[in-house]
Scaffold this motif. Structure first.
Motif, PDB file in Angstrom:
ATOM      1  N   SER A  30       0.725  -1.631  -0.631  1.00 39.19           N
ATOM      2  CA  SER A  30      -0.328  -0.228  -0.334  1.00 39.19           C
ATOM      3  C   SER A  30       0.526   1.316  -0.131  1.00 39.19           C
ATOM      4  O   SER A  30       0.521   2.299  -0.448  1.00 39.19           O
ATOM      5  N   ILE A  31       2.469   0.871   0.098  1.00 45.31           N
ATOM      6  CA  ILE A  31       2.559   2.180   0.347  1.00 45.31           C
ATOM      7  C   ILE A  31       3.445   2.375  -1.198  1.00 45.31           C
ATOM      8  O   ILE A  31       4.697   1.619  -1.931  1.00 45.31           O
ATOM      9  N   GLU A  32       4.009   3.709  -1.586  1.00 44.95           N
ATOM     10  CA  GLU A  32       5.255   3.535  -2.437  1.00 44.95           C
ATOM     11  C   GLU A  32       6.554   4.247  -1.906  1.00 44.95           C
ATOM     12  O   GLU A  32       6.848   4.010  -0.849  1.00 44.95           O
ATOM     13  N   ARG A  33       6.871   2.685  -2.738  1.00 39.96           N
ATOM     14  CA  ARG A  33       8.523   2.329  -1.813  1.00 39.96           C
ATOM     15  C   ARG A  33      10.141   2.507  -2.895  1.00 39.96           C
ATOM     16  O   ARG A  33       9.668   2.900  -4.071  1.00 39.96           O
ATOM     17  N   LEU A  34      11.175   3.314  -2.156  1.00 40.71           N
ATOM     18  CA  LEU A  34      12.085   3.871  -3.693  1.00 40.71           C
ATOM     19  C   LEU A  34      12.669   3.068  -3.503  1.00 40.71           C
ATOM     20  O   LEU A  34      13.215   2.381  -3.303  1.00 40.71           O
ATOM     21  N   PHE A  35      12.550   2.680  -5.444  1.00 44.27           N
ATOM     22  CA  PHE A  35      14.006   1.765  -5.720  1.00 44.27           C
ATOM     23  C   PHE A  35      15.623   2.343  -6.315  1.00 44.27           C
ATOM     24  O   PHE A  35      15.416   3.721  -6.313  1.00 44.27           O
ATOM     25  N   ILE A  36      16.343   1.892  -5.294  1.00 46.25           N
ATOM     26  CA  ILE A  36      17.771   2.600  -6.131  1.00 46.25           C
ATOM     27  C   ILE A  36      18.352   0.734  -6.882  1.00 46.25           C
ATOM     28  O   ILE A  36      18.978  -0.038  -5.968  1.00 46.25           O
ATOM     29  N   ALA A  37      19.023   1.448  -8.069  1.00 44.43           N
ATOM     30  CA  ALA A  37      19.353   0.423  -9.159  1.00 44.43           C
ATOM     31  C   ALA A  37      20.585   1.206  -8.978  1.00 44.43           C
ATOM     32  O   ALA A  37      21.321   2.255  -8.857  1.00 44.43           O
ATOM     33  N   THR A  38      22.010   0.234  -8.594  1.00 46.42           N
ATOM     34  CA  THR A  38      22.777   0.662  -8.619  1.00 46.42           C
ATOM     35  C   THR A  38      24.073   0.365 -10.000  1.00 46.42           C
ATOM     36  O   THR A  38      23.762  -0.550 -10.856  1.00 46.42           O
ATOM     37  N   GLN A  39      24.667   1.243 -10.228  1.00 47.49           N
ATOM     38  CA  GLN A  39      25.377   0.886 -11.518  1.00 47.49           C
ATOM     39  C   GLN A  39      26.747  -1.004 -11.724  1.00 47.49           C
ATOM     40  O   GLN A  39      25.926  -1.328 -13.077  1.00 47.49           O
ATOM     41  N   VAL A  40      27.019  -1.156 -10.290  1.00 46.18           N
ATOM     42  CA  VAL A  40      26.846  -2.913 -10.760  1.00 46.18           C
ATOM     43  C   VAL A  40      26.113  -3.756 -10.401  1.00 46.18           C
ATOM     44  O   VAL A  40      26.293  -4.988 -10.791  1.00 46.18           O
ATOM     45  N   GLY A  41      24.705  -3.507 -10.377  1.00 50.42           N
ATOM     46  CA  GLY A  41      23.820  -4.333 -10.572  1.00 50.42           C
ATOM     47  C   GLY A  41      23.118  -5.008  -9.932  1.00 50.42           C
ATOM     48  O   GLY A  41      22.034  -6.110  -9.978  1.00 50.42           O
ATOM     49  N   GLU A  42      22.341  -4.249  -8.605  1.00 53.41           N
ATOM     50  CA  GLU A  42      21.690  -4.004  -7.655  1.00 53.41           C
ATOM     51  C   GLU A  42      20.475  -3.339  -8.092  1.00 53.41           C
ATOM     52  O   GLU A  42      21.035  -2.125  -8.512  1.00 53.41           O
ATOM     53  N   ILE A  43      19.617  -3.748  -6.672  1.00 56.94           N
ATOM     54  CA  ILE A  43      18.167  -3.245  -6.769  1.00 56.94           C
ATOM     55  C   ILE A  43      17.777  -2.908  -5.868  1.00 56.94           C
ATOM     56  O   ILE A  43      17.211  -4.167  -5.455  1.00 56.94           O
ATOM     57  N   PHE A  44      17.831  -2.402  -5.188  1.00 52.12           N
ATOM     58  CA  PHE A  44      17.590  -2.122  -3.707  1.00 52.12           C
ATOM     59  C   PHE A  44      15.710  -1.420  -3.314  1.00 52.12           C
ATOM     60  O   PHE A  44      16.322  -0.497  -4.259  1.00 52.12           O
ATOM     61  N   TYR A  45      15.398  -1.559  -2.200  1.00 54.51           N
ATOM     62  CA  TYR A  45      14.290  -0.925  -2.460  1.00 54.51           C
ATOM     63  C   TYR A  45      14.258  -0.425  -0.344  1.00 54.51           C
ATOM     64  O   TYR A  45      14.737  -1.157   0.220  1.00 54.51           O
ATOM     65  N   ILE A  46      13.121   0.416  -0.224  1.00 51.24           N
ATOM     66  CA  ILE A  46      13.522   0.804   0.770  1.00 51.24           C
ATOM     67  C   ILE A  46      12.047   0.635   1.657  1.00 51.24           C
ATOM     68  O   ILE A  46      10.991   1.189   1.070  1.00 51.24           O
ATOM     69  N   GLY A  47      11.810  -0.200   2.599  1.00 51.07           N
ATOM     70  CA  GLY A  47      10.697  -0.098   3.276  1.00 51.07           C
ATOM     71  C   GLY A  47      11.278  -0.453   5.103  1.00 51.07           C
ATOM     72  O   GLY A  47      11.409  -1.123   5.294  1.00 51.07           O
ATOM     73  N   ASN A  48       9.810   0.309   5.520  1.00 51.41           N
ATOM     74  CA  ASN A  48       9.981   0.625   6.315  1.00 51.41           C
ATOM     75  C   ASN A  48      11.361   0.469   7.605  1.00 51.41           C
ATOM     76  O   ASN A  48      11.714   0.676   7.843  1.00 51.41           O
ATOM     77  N   GLY A  49      12.281   2.037   6.481  1.00 52.87           N
ATOM     78  CA  GLY A  49      13.357   2.801   7.119  1.00 52.87           C
ATOM     79  C   GLY A  49      14.606   1.600   6.657  1.00 52.87           C
ATOM     80  O   GLY A  49      15.328   1.575   7.170  1.00 52.87           O
ATOM     81  N   VAL A  50      13.980   0.129   6.670  1.00 51.73           N
ATOM     82  CA  VAL A  50      14.946  -0.337   6.392  1.00 51.73           C
ATOM     83  C   VAL A  50      15.298  -1.419   4.796  1.00 51.73           C
ATOM     84  O   VAL A  50      14.674  -0.897   3.803  1.00 51.73           O
ATOM     85  N   ILE A  51      16.820  -1.349   4.257  1.00 56.98           N
ATOM     86  CA  ILE A  51      17.039  -1.287   2.754  1.00 56.98           C
ATOM     87  C   ILE A  51      16.359  -2.605   2.360  1.00 56.98           C
ATOM     88  O   ILE A  51      17.814  -3.691   3.331  1.00 56.98           O
ATOM     89  N   ARG A  52      16.227  -3.041   1.364  1.00 55.96           N
ATOM     90  CA  ARG A  52      15.978  -5.053   0.806  1.00 55.96           C
ATOM     91  C   ARG A  52      16.373  -5.152  -0.451  1.00 55.96           C
ATOM     92  O   ARG A  52      16.838  -3.567  -1.486  1.00 55.96           O
ATOM     93  N   THR A  53      16.515  -6.155  -0.606  1.00 56.44           N
ATOM     94  CA  THR A  53      17.820  -6.172  -2.138  1.00 56.44           C
ATOM     95  C   THR A  53      16.193  -7.218  -2.706  1.00 56.44           C
ATOM     96  O   THR A  53      15.280  -7.682  -2.571  1.00 56.44           O
ATOM     97  N   PHE A  54      15.811  -6.162  -4.027  1.00 60.39           N
ATOM     98  CA  PHE A  54      14.893  -6.387  -5.233  1.00 60.39           C
ATOM     99  C   PHE A  54      15.605  -7.174  -5.866  1.00 60.39           C
ATOM    100  O   PHE A  54      14.913  -8.020  -6.337  1.00 60.39           O
ATOM    101  N   LEU A  55      16.759  -7.215  -6.807  1.00 53.34           N
ATOM    102  CA  LEU A  55      17.121  -8.196  -7.537  1.00 53.34           C
ATOM    103  C   LEU A  55      18.614  -7.453  -7.622  1.00 53.34           C
ATOM    104  O   LEU A  55      18.962  -6.547  -7.335  1.00 53.34           O
ATOM    105  N   ASP A  56      19.182  -8.788  -7.808  1.00 58.57           N
ATOM    106  CA  ASP A  56      20.839  -8.425  -7.633  1.00 58.57           C
ATOM    107  C   ASP A  56      20.850  -9.549  -9.282  1.00 58.57           C
ATOM    108  O   ASP A  56      21.037  -9.944  -9.130  1.00 58.57           O
ATOM    109  N   ILE A  57      21.477  -8.693  -9.992  1.00 59.48           N
ATOM    110  CA  ILE A  57      22.652  -9.227 -11.204  1.00 59.48           C
ATOM    111  C   ILE A  57      23.581  -9.233 -11.616  1.00 59.48           C
ATOM    112  O   ILE A  57      23.595  -8.713 -12.397  1.00 59.48           O
TER     113      ILE A  57
END
Length: 481
Positions: A30-57
């Motif tokens: 129900s909440i809009e999350r911030l997603f962060i893609a890094t140049q080396v190939g990780e995608i994280f999102y911020i949920g409840n103040g915690v950084i979680r991995t969405f995808l690691d390529i």
């Protein structure tokens, strides 16, 4: 323009170099999350103040660290969520593919004459340098970029569904960044791609209608071509017909580009595009109306050796124009080292595109003596801001520069600035946004700029080094009053 001051509030730190900052609502959330893609190939999102991995390529990404492990413009460059992501789980990636490293596009004879191919310079006195052709493309290239469709499965695991494009790139640089965005007008995926790199667009790819490089392209992802592994190409006419039919070209004349941003204006959208400059100037362009050309039509015109109807087609003018200036090469003045001689690099290209090209909305310069301005190095983000939290910025266009050129010693600082929309086609002014964050003795390169879905919040990606192989030196901030 009014002076605007903001604070930078750290959201996450000690991550790799952030290339894309976007928000999305995960299916079932129900909440809009911030997603962060890094140049080396990780995608994280911020949920409840915690950084979680969405995808690691990371294993899928080319080995980064051009010329001995330093600066690089390849990697994970684009991330876009389908407008119906909440319901269908679809998202899209653009990245440079592992194991595709090639020798580069200029053969060694050219390299020895020009120096490194990445830093090619035309010589107006030598026609050979003005009319270089990219030959032996199957073996003379730097790397391969891919654009893929992925799906977030019901078990929460992302899985690749299909490849949309495989692009062979001549050099390591100018691949675009924040290169995938959905158009709120057409619902189509927009791919923004640079001219292929080196310097000065040696093959004039940006103006060649058949070259995929140096264009803004709309992809109709609703058309499923069922071609699981499309061929690796550089030109539109090399694509299979079903893929050609999914593509429209919005614009050409792109040097390098940190994405496209859409600002709602009554029942229309203003499109903002930043073009990274060569030696003199960084530019932001805006347009409302445009007439894209179907790729099938471009190919037909090419076969007939005729010009397609380009009325309403956007041309940013590169390589004949760098922003509002004819593209120039710079030579030092031996009589006076503080001055430089600026010579038109491509006179014929400048003349040919002088009428067709779009004028910039605003430009800022690599050297600027005015006290309230700054010397820039490379534009890294352009976003419109529609929030009320920072009143001085409401309705404006915010942009970031990689590193302020003060001619001074480290630590390096990026720059945050803004301009305003205007409808009379005059070159607009811009103003630096002052920030109060203390980075201490650490360098702070501004690598990316993002917003939330309704453009009421701004996010800034900062890195402590310009080298992608210096790991975990990234911080993502929210820009707040």
């Amino acid at each position: 323009m009014i002076k605007v001051k903001v604070s930078l509030r750290p959201i996450v730190s000690k991550i790799n170099l952030p290339t894309v900052l976007k928000t999305a609502i995960l299916p079932g959330d129900s909440i809009e999350r911030l997603f962060i893609a890094t140049q080396v190939g990780e995608i994280f999102y911020i949920g409840n103040g915690v950084i979680r991995t969405f995808l690691d390529i990371r294993p899928r990404i080319i080995r980064l660290g051009f010329s001995g492990g330093r600066y690089d413009e390849r990697g994970l460059l684009g991330l876009a969520f389908h407008p119906e992501f909440y319901y269908n789980g679809l998202f899209y990636l653009h990245y440079s593919v592992a194991g595709t490293q090639g020798p580069g596009a200029l053969p060694s004879s050219e390299v020895s004459r020009q120096g490194l191919p990445e830093f090619f310079k035309p010589n107006p006195c030598d026609p050979r340098t003005l009319n270089l052709k990219w030959i032996n493309r199957e073996i003379q290239y730097d790397h391969i970029d891919t654009v893929e469709e992925w799906i977030l499965q019901s078990n929460g695991q992302p899985q690749k569904r299909r490849t949309l494009l495989n692009l062979r790139r001549p050099f390591f640089n100018h691949n675009g960044v924040n290169s995938l965005n959905f158009s709120p007008e057409t619902g189509k995926l927009v791919l923004t791609t640079g001219d292929g790199g080196s310097g000065y667009d040696p093959f004039n790819s940006s103006q060649d209608d058949m070259e995929i490089a140096g264009k803004i392209i709309e992809i109709d992802v609703a058309k499923n071509t069922f071609i699981n592994n499309p061929p690796v190409v550089t030109r539109f006419n090399e694509l299979p017909a079903p893929i050609q039919e999914t593509l429209m070209v919005i614009a050409k004349g792109v040097r390098n580009i940190p994405g496209i941003s859409f600002q709602r204006f009554y029942n229309q959208y203003i499109k903002y595009v930043g073009i990274v400059g060569q030696d003199l100037v960084e530019s932001i362009f805006s347009f409302v109306n445009y007439k894209p050309i179907p790729v099938t039509q471009l190919i037909q015109a090419s076969l007939m050796k005729s010009d397609p109807d380009q009325e309403g087609f956007i041309n940013f003018g590169w390589r004949g124009w760098e922003g509002a200036f004819p593209t120039s090469i710079i030579r030092g003045c031996s009589a006076n080292p503080t001055l430089d001689e600026k010579t038109i690099a491509y006179y014929n290209d400048t003349v040919k595109t002088s009428v067709q090209r779009l004028q910039p909305l605003t430009s800022y310069f690599h050297k600027d003596p005015r006290p309230d301005k700054f010397g820039g190095t490379a534009l890294t983000g352009v976003q419109s801001y529609m929030g009320n939290g920072i009143p001085g910025l409401t309705g404006s266009v915010v942009f970031t520069d990689f590193a302020r050129d003060e001619g001074s010693q480290p630590p390096i600082r990026g720059v945050l600035a803004y301009t305003r929309p205007r409808t009379d086609c005059k070159l607009n002014d811009f103003s630096v946004i002052e920030t109060d964050y203390n980075f201490g003795s650490q360098s702070a390169y501004y690598t990316s700029l993002g917003t939330n879905l309704n453009q009421t919040r701004l996010y800034l990606g900062v890195y402590g080094s310009m080298n992608v192989t210096d790991f975990n030196q990234g911080t993502v901030f929210e820009i707040v009053p």
